[in-house]
Write a protein that holds these residues in place. Structure first.
Motif, PDB file in Angstrom:
ATOM      1  N   ASN A 149       0.816  -1.220   0.000  1.00  0.00           N
ATOM      2  CA  ASN A 149       0.000   0.000   0.000  1.00  0.00           C
ATOM      3  C   ASN A 149       0.847   1.266   0.000  1.00  0.00           C
ATOM      4  O   ASN A 149       0.588   2.234   0.723  1.00  0.00           O
ATOM      5  N   ILE A 150       1.896   1.240  -0.840  1.00  0.00           N
ATOM      6  CA  ILE A 150       2.758   2.417  -0.964  1.00  0.00           C
ATOM      7  C   ILE A 150       2.075   3.405  -1.916  1.00  0.00           C
ATOM      8  O   ILE A 150       1.837   3.101  -3.081  1.00  0.00           O
ATOM      9  N   LYS A 151       1.780   4.573  -1.444  1.00  0.00           N
ATOM     10  CA  LYS A 151       1.015   5.551  -2.213  1.00  0.00           C
ATOM     11  C   LYS A 151       1.902   6.512  -3.006  1.00  0.00           C
ATOM     12  O   LYS A 151       1.568   6.905  -4.126  1.00  0.00           O
ATOM     13  N   ASP A 152       3.009   6.947  -2.408  1.00  0.00           N
ATOM     14  CA  ASP A 152       3.863   7.922  -3.068  1.00  0.00           C
ATOM     15  C   ASP A 152       4.622   7.261  -4.216  1.00  0.00           C
ATOM     16  O   ASP A 152       5.119   6.140  -4.097  1.00  0.00           O
ATOM     17  N   SER A 153       4.722   7.949  -5.327  1.00  0.00           N
ATOM     18  CA  SER A 153       5.398   7.364  -6.484  1.00  0.00           C
ATOM     19  C   SER A 153       5.992   8.471  -7.345  1.00  0.00           C
ATOM     20  O   SER A 153       5.659   9.643  -7.207  1.00  0.00           O
ATOM     21  N   ALA A 154       6.863   8.020  -8.248  1.00  0.00           N
ATOM     22  CA  ALA A 154       7.498   8.964  -9.168  1.00  0.00           C
ATOM     23  C   ALA A 154       7.698   8.283 -10.516  1.00  0.00           C
ATOM     24  O   ALA A 154       8.069   7.110 -10.577  1.00  0.00           O
ATOM     25  N   HIS A 155       7.421   9.018 -11.577  1.00  0.00           N
ATOM     26  CA  HIS A 155       7.698   8.578 -12.943  1.00  0.00           C
ATOM     27  C   HIS A 155       6.899   7.329 -13.337  1.00  0.00           C
ATOM     28  O   HIS A 155       7.347   6.518 -14.147  1.00  0.00           O
ATOM     29  N   ILE A 156       5.712   7.152 -12.754  1.00  0.00           N
ATOM     30  CA  ILE A 156       4.896   5.986 -13.094  1.00  0.00           C
ATOM     31  C   ILE A 156       3.745   6.432 -13.979  1.00  0.00           C
ATOM     32  O   ILE A 156       2.944   7.279 -13.607  1.00  0.00           O
ATOM     33  N   SER A 157       3.680   5.839 -15.185  1.00  0.00           N
ATOM     34  CA  SER A 157       2.583   6.134 -16.100  1.00  0.00           C
ATOM     35  C   SER A 157       2.381   4.938 -17.004  1.00  0.00           C
ATOM     36  O   SER A 157       3.256   4.084 -17.153  1.00  0.00           O
ATOM     37  N   GLY A 158       1.224   4.850 -17.615  1.00  0.00           N
ATOM     38  CA  GLY A 158       0.934   3.737 -18.510  1.00  0.00           C
ATOM     39  C   GLY A 158       1.533   3.934 -19.886  1.00  0.00           C
ATOM     40  O   GLY A 158       1.769   2.967 -20.612  1.00  0.00           O
ATOM     41  N   HIS A 159       1.792   5.172 -20.283  1.00  0.00           N
ATOM     42  CA  HIS A 159       2.323   5.450 -21.616  1.00  0.00           C
ATOM     43  C   HIS A 159       3.855   5.475 -21.576  1.00  0.00           C
ATOM     44  O   HIS A 159       4.459   6.005 -20.653  1.00  0.00           O
ATOM     45  N   ALA A 160       4.447   4.862 -22.593  1.00  0.00           N
ATOM     46  CA  ALA A 160       5.912   4.821 -22.686  1.00  0.00           C
ATOM     47  C   ALA A 160       6.510   4.405 -21.343  1.00  0.00           C
ATOM     48  O   ALA A 160       7.289   5.116 -20.719  1.00  0.00           O
TER      49      ALA A 160
END
Length: 559
Positions: free
Chosen positions: A376-387
């Motif tokens: 349940n880690i909520k904070d994230s960076a550079h995560i996206s479905g595209h590329a």
């Protein structure tokens, strides 16, 4: 008085007996080790140089060989001799093949905790017995609802017959299944295709200068075909962190102007070759049998006593088959005793202030997401479905959790038009880990290697990474390095011999890390992907959860 020579002989005998006792004490009691000893026997060839290896190939092929013995490359020259197939009927045909189980002549039963042996005889489309080996077979056992399953191994007798071995650990009605996962003809055509074109599927590179833009195909090695098609090539090895990469030379833009990369699905073979490539993972036989309880009851298997976190790491590289099995949906580890169940609270304790760094393809990214979601880690960076082929991170500073993922070096078959600067090498990332770190590092090569490369190209990747692993463990001895192994992929439109590729991946990894086996942990994926009849490149969540829990148990102390 006892002669001095006799004393020396007695001392040697005592030392030998003590050594054997020590080895036995390290193993799991009553474990079925026939596959393990096959591995030890064949690993002797790893110490031979290329010239001596070429002289023993014919001899080696005459010896029975288990599919788990990790010496598939001893057959490489034999496969390369298969450059064309005149008639599809030359291949095995399930309609005529014979699979029979050995049965105890006295009891006429199969008992829980015993080994089942299958005698397999392949016949071609003309109903004629095959007289050579080289096809790759799988054997496994499961119950009707597939909540219980276990993989075995198959010995190639090199004469068109095979011997399958699978353990029956539980009582009940089960099915013994045998398949030809790859044909020798498909493997032969694959190896020759890669040799001619320099790659199976190409990657492409985009070169841009001012208003001009050109795209050319790329391969991990040079080839006459690539040179002829483009009238030359760009050597981009230096830009690829000194790992071989060659792209067709653009006509109007300099090689130095390479800015983007992407996948290229072009293939250049005829219909008969395509048919042979897709002729894989065919079920030869499904035999329904009843397993009766043993004196121990319905479930009878050797329970390991050594905790996973203290198991000698070399054992993870040379484990027996099976290394584990499913029973009523619960995974049973046969290599070591797990001490950390799949609990969020226990995972949090284990991973507190221990970064988890994953480097590989989308299957390791899948692990990254699965772990971040479970915790349940909520904070994230550079995560996206595209590329998606770029660095990603999930973290929780309050709980001391930090996990990240990045793709390995090119060839990496990303989305068309991907920025090449987002792709770094495994070695590059490892060299960024500071001294005195306690990180958990996961490294994986497989799916993108399967799209393009042979064992020579893979070895280039692994050697660069291994040198960085040595540097890392020197400055940060508390770092735990895991190598994630390949898994079986069976989806019908995959025109690649994944079993052969998975076997050479395992062999190259074992050979290149041979002097680090006591420092690096190998995460076997193959057994359970066979046992659960995995289809896709991305395994289901059950396999991911089993693998991640195995990793946690190797990495963490009992809690």
């Amino acid at each position: 008085m006892i002669p001095r020579r006799s004393v020396k002989m007695l001392i040697c005998l005592v030392i030998t007996v003590l050594a054997l006792v020590m080895i036995k004490s390290l193993t799991i009691s009553n474990m079925h080790f026939s596959g393990y000893f096959n591995q030890l026997a064949t690993n002797v060839s790893f110490r031979l140089n290329d010239s001596s290896l070429s002289n023993i190939i014919k001899t080696a092929l005459k010896m029975p060989m288990a599919a788990i013995s990790r010496n598939i490359l001893n057959r490489y020259s034999e496969y390369r001799q298969i450059q064309r197939v005149a008639d599809f009927k030359e291949l095995y045909d399930p309609r005529f093949c014979v699979v029979e189980l050995d049965i105890d002549r006295k009891t006429k039963t199969f008992t829980a905790g015993t080994e089942l042996i299958a005698r397999i005889h392949l016949y071609n489309g003309n109903n004629k017995s095959l007289t050579q080996g080289g096809d790759l077979l799988n054997i496994w056992l499961n119950n009707a609802d597939e909540s219980s399953s276990v993989a075995g191994y198959v010995v190639d007798n090199m004469n068109g017959t095979y011997t399958g071995h699978v353990m029956a650990f539980w009582a009940g009605n089960v099915s013994v299944k045998v398949s030809v996962t790859n044909t020798k003809e498909g493997i032969g055509l694959f190896t020759n295709y890669v040799n001619v074109y320099g790659s199976f599927k190409f990657m492409n590179a985009t070169f841009v200068e001012n208003q001009k833009s050109e795209m050319t195909q790329c391969a991990p090695k040079t080839s006459g075909w690539l040179n002829k098609t483009y009238g030359g090539f760009c050597n981009l090895t230096h830009e690829n962190f000194n790992i071989s990469l060659f792209c067709g030379k653009p006509k109007s833009v300099p090689c130095e102007k390479w800015v983007k990369y992407g996948c290229d699905d072009s293939l250049y073979y005829d219909d008969i070759t395509r048919k042979i490539f897709r002729y894989k993972d065919e079920l030869l036989k499904q035999i329904h049998v009843t397993i009766v309880p043993s004196s121990k009851g319905d479930l009878d298997y050797p329970t390991p006593s050594t905790h996973c976190n203290v198991l000698p790491r070399a054992f993870t590289w040379n484990s027996s088959v099976p290394s584990g099995f499913l029973y009523r949906g619960v995974y049973h580890n046969l290599l070591c005793q797990p001490t950390v169940d799949r609990s969020k609270e226990k995972y949090l304790v284990c991973l507190k202030d221990r970064p988890v760094i994953s480097i590989g393809d989308s299957t390791t990214r899948q692990w990254f997401f699965r772990l971040a979601s479970f915790l349940n880690i909520k904070d994230s960076a550079h995560i996206s479905g595209h590329a998606w082929q770029k660095f990603a991170r999930a973290y929780n500073t309050t709980l001391g959790l930090d996990t990240e993922w990045q793709p390995h070096e090119l060839p990496f078959h990303g989305s068309p038009g991907s920025d090449r600067k987002t792709v770094k090498s495994v070695a590059h990332r490892l060299d960024k880990i500071p001294g005195n770190s306690s990180a958990i590092v996961i490294i994986h090569w497989y799916a993108h290697i399967a799209r393009c490369c042979d064992h020579v190209d893979l070895r280039d990747h692994v050697r660069h990474a291994k040198a960085a692993v040595v540097r890392l463990l020197t400055r940060s001895p508390d770092v735990q390095v895991f190598i994630k192994g390949p898994h079986l992929i069976t989806y019908i439109n995959a025109n690649k011999p994944y079993a052969y590729i998975g076997m050479f991946v395992e062999q190259v990894l074992l050979e290149e890390f041979n002097d680090l086996l006591d420092k690096v942990i190998y995460l076997d994926q193959w057994d359970m992907s066979v046992a659960t009849e995995n289809v896709n490149i991305h395994p289901n969540t059950l396999l991911d959860d089993i693998s991640l829990n195995n990793l946690i148990n190797f990495a963490c102390k009992a809690s």
